[in-house]
Write a protein that holds these residues in place. Structure first.
Motif, PDB file in Angstrom:
ATOM      1  N   THR A 167      -7.934 -14.453 -63.655  1.00 59.05           N
ATOM      2  CA  THR A 167      -8.052 -14.539 -65.116  1.00 59.05           C
ATOM      3  C   THR A 167      -9.033 -15.672 -65.434  1.00 59.05           C
ATOM      4  OG1 THR A 167      -5.799 -13.775 -65.347  1.00 59.05           O
ATOM      5  CG2 THR A 167      -6.748 -14.880 -67.248  1.00 59.05           C
ATOM      6  N   VAL A 168     -10.031 -15.366 -66.281  1.00 60.59           N
ATOM      7  CA  VAL A 168     -11.102 -16.333 -66.541  1.00 60.59           C
ATOM      8  C   VAL A 168     -11.181 -16.630 -68.041  1.00 60.59           C
ATOM      9  CG1 VAL A 168     -13.549 -16.842 -66.188  1.00 60.59           C
ATOM     10  CG2 VAL A 168     -12.365 -15.320 -64.590  1.00 60.59           C
ATOM     11  N   VAL A 217     -13.193 -18.104 -71.343  1.00 64.53           N
ATOM     12  CA  VAL A 217     -14.537 -18.359 -71.897  1.00 64.53           C
ATOM     13  C   VAL A 217     -14.440 -18.498 -73.409  1.00 64.53           C
ATOM     14  CG1 VAL A 217     -15.864 -17.087 -70.136  1.00 64.53           C
ATOM     15  CG2 VAL A 217     -14.996 -15.874 -72.127  1.00 64.53           C
ATOM     16  N   LEU A 226     -19.100 -15.183 -71.655  1.00 63.20           N
ATOM     17  CA  LEU A 226     -18.257 -13.989 -71.814  1.00 63.20           C
ATOM     18  C   LEU A 226     -18.989 -12.777 -71.234  1.00 63.20           C
ATOM     19  CD1 LEU A 226     -15.890 -12.313 -72.969  1.00 63.20           C
ATOM     20  CD2 LEU A 226     -17.064 -12.305 -75.155  1.00 63.20           C
ATOM     21  N   VAL A 253     -19.185 -13.002 -67.341  1.00 71.52           N
ATOM     22  CA  VAL A 253     -17.915 -12.785 -66.615  1.00 71.52           C
ATOM     23  C   VAL A 253     -17.524 -11.311 -66.674  1.00 71.52           C
ATOM     24  CG1 VAL A 253     -15.469 -13.396 -66.473  1.00 71.52           C
ATOM     25  CG2 VAL A 253     -17.155 -15.162 -66.953  1.00 71.52           C
ATOM     26  N   LYS A 254     -17.817 -10.675 -67.819  1.00 72.28           N
ATOM     27  CA  LYS A 254     -17.506  -9.242 -67.944  1.00 72.28           C
ATOM     28  C   LYS A 254     -18.208  -8.423 -66.867  1.00 72.28           C
ATOM     29  CE  LYS A 254     -16.919  -8.474 -72.881  1.00 72.28           C
ATOM     30  NZ  LYS A 254     -17.908  -8.059 -73.891  1.00 72.28           N
ATOM     31  N   VAL A 265     -12.841  -8.755 -61.905  1.00 69.98           N
ATOM     32  CA  VAL A 265     -12.134  -9.797 -62.668  1.00 69.98           C
ATOM     33  C   VAL A 265     -10.909  -9.156 -63.345  1.00 69.98           C
ATOM     34  CG1 VAL A 265     -12.269 -11.339 -64.665  1.00 69.98           C
ATOM     35  CG2 VAL A 265     -14.160 -11.228 -63.048  1.00 69.98           C
ATOM     36  N   GLU A 288      -8.838 -10.403 -65.834  1.00 68.29           N
ATOM     37  CA  GLU A 288      -8.838 -10.517 -67.300  1.00 68.29           C
ATOM     38  C   GLU A 288      -9.779 -11.625 -67.752  1.00 68.29           C
ATOM     39  OE1 GLU A 288      -5.815 -11.330 -71.032  1.00 68.29           O
ATOM     40  OE2 GLU A 288      -4.987 -11.398 -69.014  1.00 68.29           O
ATOM     41  N   VAL A 289     -10.508 -11.341 -68.845  1.00 68.89           N
ATOM     42  CA  VAL A 289     -11.329 -12.387 -69.451  1.00 68.89           C
ATOM     43  C   VAL A 289     -10.613 -12.805 -70.722  1.00 68.89           C
ATOM     44  CG1 VAL A 289     -13.638 -13.046 -70.192  1.00 68.89           C
ATOM     45  CG2 VAL A 289     -13.355 -11.108 -68.660  1.00 68.89           C
ATOM     46  N   ASN A 330     -10.549 -14.889 -74.156  1.00 67.40           N
ATOM     47  CA  ASN A 330     -11.452 -15.473 -75.149  1.00 67.40           C
ATOM     48  C   ASN A 330     -10.800 -16.600 -75.921  1.00 67.40           C
ATOM     49  OD1 ASN A 330     -14.009 -13.715 -75.994  1.00 67.40           O
ATOM     50  ND2 ASN A 330     -12.477 -12.505 -74.924  1.00 67.40           N
TER      51      ASN A 330
END
Ligand code: ARG
Length: 253
Positions: free
Chosen positions: A137-138, A140, A147, A150-151, A156, A158-159, A161
């Protein structure tokens, strides 16, 4: 046909009324340029008590002065900055926006005032490379190039926000996420300020050029800004401001 022409003319008038960037001459006549930034992105733009400061605040003020103008600052959330240009709420945005194709469809960029990149930050040396983000999980900041980057990293989980970059960092600090992607100089400054917090600097995911933005097509203003900025880079003024905040020269070589 005639009706269509009338309609087109009416629409053109509407467009002219809604998007009415102040040309350089109008700004010069008023004597004051209206600058906008976020104020929550140290050491680029941030508040020291009530005082807005930072690398790009000082650069912006130096450029305005060089152009023979006074300046006035507005600060709003990151996601409202570029749209505010189209609404004519300010003349120029300086808030660490990288020059991207997507943004360039909506605004006109000036020459860059620094070159940087998106960097992985985590709490463990095991998360340092793009491939290490798989299954993770990242955090940004919303609306940033981090964003988008990372997408594009495969796998990945989950991004997440966050409205500010600080909030994204805090999510990592409290281990609600596995990694945070931010500007390399923001990361560097944070490590030097909080050496015991356990943050680990990983790889740079991508590099970017960061510039100011003016209303799409306001080329006269962009040109005058670029001329003044170029002079201030050449005479060492910008380099000095950079040393003050980063102990190195962040301008594009
Ligand atoms: N450089 C990144 C971008 O272009 C992040 C900018 C974040 N700026 C800010 N004022 N929080 O999207």
């Amino acid at each position: 046909m005639k009706m269509l022409k009338t309609l087109a003319a009416a629409l053109a008038v509407c467009a002219a009324v809604t998007v009415q960037a102040r040309p350089l001459e109008d700004i010069q006549k008023s004597g004051t340029i209206i600058l906008a930034s976020e104020g929550q992105y140290a050491p680029f733009n941030f508040f020291q008590g009530k005082q807005l400061t930072g690398y790009e605040i000082e650069v912006g003020e130096a450029v305005a002065k060089k152009m023979g103008l006074k300046f006035e600052w507005k600060t709003v959330g990151f996601d409202a900055l570029l749209t505010g240009l189209a609404q004519d709420r300010w003349d120029l945005v300086i808030a660490s926006h990288a020059i991207t194709e997507e943004r360039a469809k909506a605004v006109t960029f000036t020459a860059p005032h620094y070159c940087s990149g998106g960097q992985i930050v985590s709490m463990t040396p095991a998360i340092a490379k793009a491939a290490d983000l798989a299954g993770k999980t990242v955090a940004v900041q919303t609306g940033t190039t981090y964003l988008d980057a990372v997408k594009k990293v495969p796998g990945v989980k989950e991004v997440k926000n966050f409205p500010t970059d600080d909030a994204a960092r805090n999510a990592l600090g409290s281990k609600r996420v596995d990694a945070w992607v931010t500007d390399r100089f923001v990361a560097k400054e944070m490590i030097s300020k909080l050496p015991k917090a356990g943050f680990k600097i990983g790889d740079m995911l991508f590099i970017e050029q960061v510039a100011s933005a003016v209303t799409k097509g306001n080329q006269g203003l962009a040109d005058a800004w670029n001329k003044a900025l170029k002079e201030l880079i050449a005479d060492g003024t910008v380099g000095k401001i950079s040393q003050k905040y980063f102990q190195e020269d962040v301008t594009c070589k």
